[in-house]
Design a protein around this motif. Structure first.
Motif, PDB file in Angstrom:
ATOM      1  N   ILE A 273     -21.322 -45.091  30.027  1.00 52.37           N
ATOM      2  CA  ILE A 273     -20.315 -44.569  29.752  1.00 52.37           C
ATOM      3  C   ILE A 273     -20.033 -43.512  30.763  1.00 52.37           C
ATOM      4  O   ILE A 273     -20.646 -42.785  30.851  1.00 52.37           O
ATOM      5  CB  ILE A 273     -20.396 -44.089  28.333  1.00 52.37           C
ATOM      6  CG1 ILE A 273     -20.680 -45.172  27.198  1.00 52.37           C
ATOM      7  CG2 ILE A 273     -18.967 -43.373  27.740  1.00 52.37           C
ATOM      8  CD1 ILE A 273     -20.980 -44.464  25.883  1.00 52.37           C
ATOM      9  N   PRO A 274     -18.689 -43.754  31.419  1.00 55.31           N
ATOM     10  CA  PRO A 274     -18.418 -42.747  32.430  1.00 55.31           C
ATOM     11  C   PRO A 274     -18.544 -41.241  32.001  1.00 55.31           C
ATOM     12  O   PRO A 274     -18.034 -40.917  30.838  1.00 55.31           O
ATOM     13  CB  PRO A 274     -17.016 -43.086  32.799  1.00 55.31           C
ATOM     14  CG  PRO A 274     -16.742 -44.482  32.482  1.00 55.31           C
ATOM     15  CD  PRO A 274     -17.803 -44.687  31.419  1.00 55.31           C
ATOM     16  N   TYR A 275     -18.882 -40.321  32.710  1.00 54.25           N
ATOM     17  CA  TYR A 275     -19.140 -38.854  32.374  1.00 54.25           C
ATOM     18  C   TYR A 275     -19.903 -38.676  31.471  1.00 54.25           C
ATOM     19  O   TYR A 275     -19.844 -37.373  30.710  1.00 54.25           O
ATOM     20  CB  TYR A 275     -17.770 -38.549  32.099  1.00 54.25           C
ATOM     21  CG  TYR A 275     -16.859 -38.575  33.622  1.00 54.25           C
ATOM     22  CD1 TYR A 275     -16.718 -37.890  34.536  1.00 54.25           C
ATOM     23  CD2 TYR A 275     -15.656 -39.607  33.327  1.00 54.25           C
ATOM     24  CE1 TYR A 275     -15.989 -38.269  35.513  1.00 54.25           C
ATOM     25  CE2 TYR A 275     -14.978 -40.006  34.281  1.00 54.25           C
ATOM     26  CZ  TYR A 275     -14.850 -39.225  35.457  1.00 54.25           C
ATOM     27  OH  TYR A 275     -14.030 -39.523  36.594  1.00 54.25           O
ATOM     28  N   ALA A 276     -20.632 -39.599  30.805  1.00 53.44           N
ATOM     29  CA  ALA A 276     -21.653 -39.199  29.666  1.00 53.44           C
ATOM     30  C   ALA A 276     -22.771 -38.722  30.099  1.00 53.44           C
ATOM     31  O   ALA A 276     -23.490 -39.113  31.240  1.00 53.44           O
ATOM     32  CB  ALA A 276     -21.882 -40.477  28.716  1.00 53.44           C
ATOM     33  N   THR A 277     -23.730 -37.909  29.295  1.00 52.61           N
ATOM     34  CA  THR A 277     -24.786 -37.387  29.606  1.00 52.61           C
ATOM     35  C   THR A 277     -25.815 -37.994  28.465  1.00 52.61           C
ATOM     36  O   THR A 277     -25.372 -38.596  27.366  1.00 52.61           O
ATOM     37  CB  THR A 277     -24.950 -35.965  29.475  1.00 52.61           C
ATOM     38  OG1 THR A 277     -24.429 -35.351  28.186  1.00 52.61           O
ATOM     39  CG2 THR A 277     -24.227 -35.172  30.601  1.00 52.61           C
ATOM     40  N   SER A 278     -27.024 -37.956  28.835  1.00 56.57           N
ATOM     41  CA  SER A 278     -28.117 -38.453  27.891  1.00 56.57           C
ATOM     42  C   SER A 278     -29.020 -37.106  27.308  1.00 56.57           C
ATOM     43  O   SER A 278     -29.108 -36.408  28.173  1.00 56.57           O
ATOM     44  CB  SER A 278     -28.843 -39.584  28.188  1.00 56.57           C
ATOM     45  OG  SER A 278     -29.869 -39.028  29.240  1.00 56.57           O
ATOM     46  N   PHE A 305     -22.624 -31.603  31.752  1.00 53.45           N
ATOM     47  CA  PHE A 305     -21.592 -32.665  31.893  1.00 53.45           C
ATOM     48  C   PHE A 305     -22.221 -33.761  32.849  1.00 53.45           C
ATOM     49  O   PHE A 305     -23.083 -33.381  33.362  1.00 53.45           O
ATOM     50  CB  PHE A 305     -20.295 -31.940  32.477  1.00 53.45           C
ATOM     51  CG  PHE A 305     -20.398 -31.253  33.877  1.00 53.45           C
ATOM     52  CD1 PHE A 305     -20.430 -31.964  34.747  1.00 53.45           C
ATOM     53  CD2 PHE A 305     -20.428 -29.900  34.103  1.00 53.45           C
ATOM     54  CE1 PHE A 305     -20.447 -31.472  36.266  1.00 53.45           C
ATOM     55  CE2 PHE A 305     -20.782 -29.382  35.369  1.00 53.45           C
ATOM     56  CZ  PHE A 305     -20.714 -30.246  36.370  1.00 53.45           C
TER      57      PHE A 305
ATOM     58  N   PRO B 118     -28.787 -29.607  24.023  1.00 49.91           N
ATOM     59  CA  PRO B 118     -28.872 -30.726  24.591  1.00 49.91           C
ATOM     60  C   PRO B 118     -28.515 -31.901  23.978  1.00 49.91           C
ATOM     61  O   PRO B 118     -29.168 -32.964  23.575  1.00 49.91           O
ATOM     62  CB  PRO B 118     -30.706 -30.871  24.664  1.00 49.91           C
ATOM     63  CG  PRO B 118     -31.017 -30.105  23.600  1.00 49.91           C
ATOM     64  CD  PRO B 118     -30.086 -28.993  23.320  1.00 49.91           C
ATOM     65  N   ILE B 119     -27.315 -31.834  23.803  1.00 52.90           N
ATOM     66  CA  ILE B 119     -26.383 -33.062  23.175  1.00 52.90           C
ATOM     67  C   ILE B 119     -25.916 -33.998  24.135  1.00 52.90           C
ATOM     68  O   ILE B 119     -25.246 -33.220  24.927  1.00 52.90           O
ATOM     69  CB  ILE B 119     -25.471 -32.567  22.079  1.00 52.90           C
ATOM     70  CG1 ILE B 119     -26.060 -31.670  20.965  1.00 52.90           C
ATOM     71  CG2 ILE B 119     -24.498 -33.848  21.453  1.00 52.90           C
ATOM     72  CD1 ILE B 119     -25.113 -31.150  20.256  1.00 52.90           C
ATOM     73  N   GLY B 120     -26.254 -35.202  24.286  1.00 53.81           N
ATOM     74  CA  GLY B 120     -25.562 -36.112  25.336  1.00 53.81           C
ATOM     75  C   GLY B 120     -24.424 -36.601  24.857  1.00 53.81           C
ATOM     76  O   GLY B 120     -23.575 -36.215  24.070  1.00 53.81           O
ATOM     77  N   GLY B 121     -23.805 -37.504  25.822  1.00 58.66           N
ATOM     78  CA  GLY B 121     -22.436 -38.095  25.306  1.00 58.66           C
ATOM     79  C   GLY B 121     -21.301 -37.543  26.385  1.00 58.66           C
ATOM     80  O   GLY B 121     -21.548 -36.969  27.158  1.00 58.66           O
ATOM     81  N   THR B 122     -20.046 -37.831  25.867  1.00 54.64           N
ATOM     82  CA  THR B 122     -19.025 -37.351  26.536  1.00 54.64           C
ATOM     83  C   THR B 122     -18.783 -35.958  26.167  1.00 54.64           C
ATOM     84  O   THR B 122     -19.525 -35.447  25.225  1.00 54.64           O
ATOM     85  CB  THR B 122     -17.726 -38.423  26.316  1.00 54.64           C
ATOM     86  OG1 THR B 122     -17.739 -38.582  24.920  1.00 54.64           O
ATOM     87  CG2 THR B 122     -18.009 -39.843  27.152  1.00 54.64           C
ATOM     88  N   ARG B 123     -17.625 -35.395  26.587  1.00 54.07           N
ATOM     89  CA  ARG B 123     -17.160 -34.164  26.047  1.00 54.07           C
ATOM     90  C   ARG B 123     -15.742 -34.183  25.811  1.00 54.07           C
ATOM     91  O   ARG B 123     -14.776 -33.559  26.293  1.00 54.07           O
ATOM     92  CB  ARG B 123     -17.330 -33.007  27.275  1.00 54.07           C
ATOM     93  CG  ARG B 123     -18.555 -33.072  28.312  1.00 54.07           C
ATOM     94  CD  ARG B 123     -19.681 -32.300  26.865  1.00 54.07           C
ATOM     95  NE  ARG B 123     -20.925 -32.176  27.590  1.00 54.07           N
ATOM     96  CZ  ARG B 123     -21.877 -33.047  27.165  1.00 54.07           C
ATOM     97  NH1 ARG B 123     -21.697 -34.070  26.316  1.00 54.07           N
ATOM     98  NH2 ARG B 123     -23.151 -32.987  27.914  1.00 54.07           N
ATOM     99  N   ALA B 204     -27.534 -36.259  18.617  1.00 57.08           N
ATOM    100  CA  ALA B 204     -28.043 -36.515  19.947  1.00 57.08           C
ATOM    101  C   ALA B 204     -27.151 -36.889  20.964  1.00 57.08           C
ATOM    102  O   ALA B 204     -26.964 -36.325  21.980  1.00 57.08           O
ATOM    103  CB  ALA B 204     -28.933 -37.874  19.922  1.00 57.08           C
ATOM    104  N   VAL B 205     -25.935 -37.655  20.538  1.00 58.87           N
ATOM    105  CA  VAL B 205     -24.784 -38.063  21.202  1.00 58.87           C
ATOM    106  C   VAL B 205     -23.565 -37.919  20.703  1.00 58.87           C
ATOM    107  O   VAL B 205     -23.322 -38.115  19.569  1.00 58.87           O
ATOM    108  CB  VAL B 205     -25.113 -39.498  21.515  1.00 58.87           C
ATOM    109  CG1 VAL B 205     -23.787 -39.983  22.643  1.00 58.87           C
ATOM    110  CG2 VAL B 205     -26.427 -39.750  22.242  1.00 58.87           C
ATOM    111  N   LEU B 206     -22.573 -37.518  21.613  1.00 61.86           N
ATOM    112  CA  LEU B 206     -21.280 -37.538  20.934  1.00 61.86           C
ATOM    113  C   LEU B 206     -20.457 -38.713  21.613  1.00 61.86           C
ATOM    114  O   LEU B 206     -20.497 -39.172  22.724  1.00 61.86           O
ATOM    115  CB  LEU B 206     -20.418 -36.212  21.489  1.00 61.86           C
ATOM    116  CG  LEU B 206     -21.105 -34.919  21.104  1.00 61.86           C
ATOM    117  CD1 LEU B 206     -20.075 -33.801  21.509  1.00 61.86           C
ATOM    118  CD2 LEU B 206     -21.254 -34.734  19.605  1.00 61.86           C
TER     119      LEU B 206
END
Lengths: 441, 285
Positions: A273-278, A305, B118-123, B204-206
């Motif tokens: 997913i673009p711009y996503a972090t884990s 980010f 430390p939550i992953g995913g998008t913003r 964990a992830v948004l």
């Protein structure tokens, strides 16, 4: 149908720089952006590093543009009133086996004309950056490396392009491009435009945008990296620290930003997913920060980010190390696969495109072109953003210049970038936006 | 440069109590808000003092407030120097440097934002801190979009869960510990409203490109939501004095010294701080 000499597609830093450069000639220019603000894609998530240019292959376009872009950055930032810091950098190696790599980069850099490069011994590097974990084997010092705020530089170029007569429409996505005898028809949902030239600066979407008119010979595979931003109180090195272990995929980069924050960049990795972090990636990065800069208080992270990098490849699967400027038909130019050090090269690439456009049209120089853009310096004593001490006057000036969301204000003046991440000021900024006619929260 | 015996930074429960106790000396009380009260002003729920709301309780604290205390409202203290001076920036009076003999820091605390976790995913848009949403709802009349997820079931998380449930939103509370946190009176909302509580789990992830569409917990539970409130904790607001090496002229009180669950403790600490500083000055005379 509105007619232009040039339509620039994509208002990231490349599109903004291209539009600005085009106005150095008498070339009527329209900049189209699908997002509601400029610099919302690759530009917004960037390492902020102005690279010295020792990484790139001698003789490549990338090497030439990086070294020149780096040398010209002071002058550019002065024109556009954007803070720039020539802080220098150290590429550190802890394993003796990694030292030959440093030597290779040193010789590369010298061939590319990078000024002041020096191979330092471990103790010399540790004396230069006392925060470094002890035991450095060697380090490559590059005094010309710098940092600049990527989106601020893009926004400044955008404002300067408009000031010089370029037009721009935000929130307008290009859906079709049709070659026609006079050039091209560029179609959006709302309107169709006639133009003699198209400049495709669509970043992560550049292959698709070219595909609207011509089959792209180069396609993009996206990958990314994760970033951590620290509170300004966090101790930081003076220079950019590049750290890559031999067993690759284990490095980080520590960047002292012009705003005073420590920024940590992780290594490149696949991103679905673009711009996503884990969450695992973020936790792992904290461990690596502790490893490289043991004194860092990892409790001071205020934001994380994900960034996106467009990696160009040919249909054969062969990846392309250099920048690609495609010119599939007269008057159509595509910048495909501009990744690191794209920020350093942005002005140079914009200028290169504009020059080609000017030659194509035999355009005359614009005698009224003014390269100076005024930064936002309005300040009053009513502090709205406590953490970054940003006043109401600065926020109102950002709104006056076109910021229409809390996020857009943040990117122009830095409100909400601090340790509370806008939790205290965004309500009042949203109210001001509403007062000045921009939607609600 | 004006000189004060005591500069008090922060006009919430702690600062106001300190100012009352110190009155008689030359006191300047600075607050960034347009009125005294601090965070109490956004706490419209009951439970303060004699089961009052935050603003009612503040009114009680301000009864017969000594006129000798000089107020600087809409004022941000930009910096404090080791030479016992402070630079103030006020909407009404502009920049002003003052000197003081004693500083009482009563600046309260701030919330830990989502970015620090430390939550992953998008913003995506739609992520707030709990106190931020409390201010938006109670001071600005804003109602967020549901369903909502709240991370953290401490008092603030519970208070906001009740608020959102009252506003008709579907609410899920996610708590890292094995049982719900907070005081019993704040936990009552769990039986009064259909609030879902997930314990022993965290976010964990948004998800969501521009706007929040949901989040996934560490145990893999997907929670569709349009609003997320972060209520994982508060940090004392001490950055203004971080560069000072605990000088004897500095006193911290209230939530900026240590986060207190009850406002009465904050008031008590403010009183003690004000009285102690006043006494120290008078002993020296």
């Amino acid at each position: 149908m509105k007619q232009y000499d040039a339509i620039v597609i994509g208002a990231g830093i490349l599109g903004c720089m291209t539009a600005r450069s085009l106005r150095r000639w008498n070339i009527s220019t329209l900049l189209l952006e699908k997002e509601e603000d400029v610099c919302r894609g690759i530009t917004r998530a960037n390492s902020a590093i102005v690279y010295a240019g020792y990484d790139n292959k001698p003789g490549s376009l990338k090497a030439a543009l990086t070294v020149r872009g780096n040398a010209d950055m002071e002058a550019l930032c002065e024109e556009l009133e954007v803070p720039f810091s020539r802080c220098g950098s150290l590429l550190v190696a802890y394993e003796p086996e990694a030292v030959p790599k440093l030597e290779k980069k040193l010789s590369n850099g010298r061939k590319n004309g990078v000024p002041g490069l020096k191979l330092l011994s471990g103790p010399e590097a540790e004396a230069m950056e006392p925060m470094l974990k002890k035991g450095v084997a060697a380090a490559l010092y590059a005094p010309s490396t710098g940092t600049v705020n990527p989106w601020l530089l893009g926004i400044a170029a955008y404002e300067n392009a408009l000031q010089n007569g370029a037009e721009a429409i935000l929130g307008r996505e290009v859906l079709a491009i049709r070659p026609c005898p006079e050039g091209y028809q560029v179609e959006t949902r709302e309107e169709v435009y006639q133009t003699r030239m198209v400049f495709n600066c669509a970043g992560a979407f550049a292959d698709r945008v070219q595909g609207l008119a011509f089959a792209p010979e180069v396609k993009l595979k996206l990958d990314g990296a994760e970033y951590l931003v620290f509170d300004r109180l966090a101790k930081k090195p003076e220079r950019v620290i590049f750290y890559q272990t031999q067993s690759s995929g284990k490095g980080i980069t520590a960047i002292p930003c012009t705003e005073g924050n420590l920024l940590i960049a992780g290594v490149r990795k696949d991103m679905t997913i673009p711009y996503a972090t884990s969450p695992e990636g973020l936790v792992e990065m904290l461990d690596r920060v502790k490893e490289l800069l043991p004194e860092t208080d990892t409790g001071l992270v205020i934001r994380s980010f994900g960034a996106v990098r467009p990696n160009p490849y040919r249909d054969s699967g062969e990846s392309i190390p250099d920048y690609v400027i495609e010119n599939p038909a007269p008057g159509f130019y595509s910048l495909i696969g501009v990744k690191t050090p794209g920020l350093t090269c942005a002005e140079g690439l914009g200028m290169l495109l504009a020059q080609r456009g000017a030659e194509y049209l035999s355009a005359e120089e614009n005698p009224d072109f003014d390269p100076k853009r005024r930064g936002i310096s309005e300040k009053d004593n009513d502090i709205l953003c406590q953490c970054e001490q940003i006043s109401r006057a600065e926020i109102l000036e950002a709104i006056r210049r076109g910021a229409s969301t809390v996020e857009a204000v943040k990117r122009r003046v830095g409100s909400g970038m601090g340790r509370c991440q806008g939790s205290r000021c965004s309500g009042e900024i949203a109210r001001l936006l509403e007062e000045y006619g921009h939607g609600s929260l | 440069m004006d000189h004060y015996d005591i500069l008090i930074i922060g006009g919430g429960a702690a600062g106001v109590s300190a100012a009352r106790a110190a009155s008689g000396r030359r006191v300047l009380l600075a607050d960034r808000g347009p009125a005294l009260g601090g965070v109490l002003l956004q706490c419209t729920h009951r439970g303060f003092g004699n089961n009052q709301t935050g603003p009612e309780y503040m009114e009680h604290l301000l009864r017969d407030f000594p006129e000798s205390v000089e107020l600087a409202l809409n004022t941000t203290v930009l910096s404090v120097s080791p030479e016992k001076t402070a630079l103030l920036s006020g909407r009404e009076f502009g920049r002003r440097e003052v000197s003081f003999d004693h500083l009482i820091l009563a600046a309260g605390c701030r919330e830990i934002p989502a970015g620090a976790l430390p939550i992953g995913g998008t913003r995506p848009e739609g992520v707030y801190t709990a106190g931020q949403m409390q201010a938006l709802m109670n001071l600005r009349g804003y109602v967020p979009e549901g369903p909502a997820v709240i991370l953290g079931s401490g008092d603030l998380g519970l208070i906001m869960a009740k608020h959102l449930a009252e506003a008709g939103l579907e609410v899920t509370l996610v708590e890292k510990k094995d049982s719900c946190g907070g005081m019993a009176r704040n936990r009552r909302c769990l039986s009064e409203y259909p609030i879902r509580l997930l314990c022993g789990d965290t976010l964990a992830v948004l998800h969501g490109e521009k706007k929040l569409s949901g989040c996934t917990t560490a145990k893999g539970v997907y929670l569709p939501c349009k609003s997320l409130l972060i209520a994982v904790g508060l940090r004392p607001e001490q950055e203004l004095i971080a560069h000072l090496a605990q000088p004897e002229w500095l006193t911290l009180c209230g939530n900026c010294r240590q986060v207190h669950p009850m406002v009465e403790a904050v008031v008590q600490e403010g009183k003690q701080a004000g009285a102690a500083v006043k006494k120290a000055i008078e002993v020296c005379l």
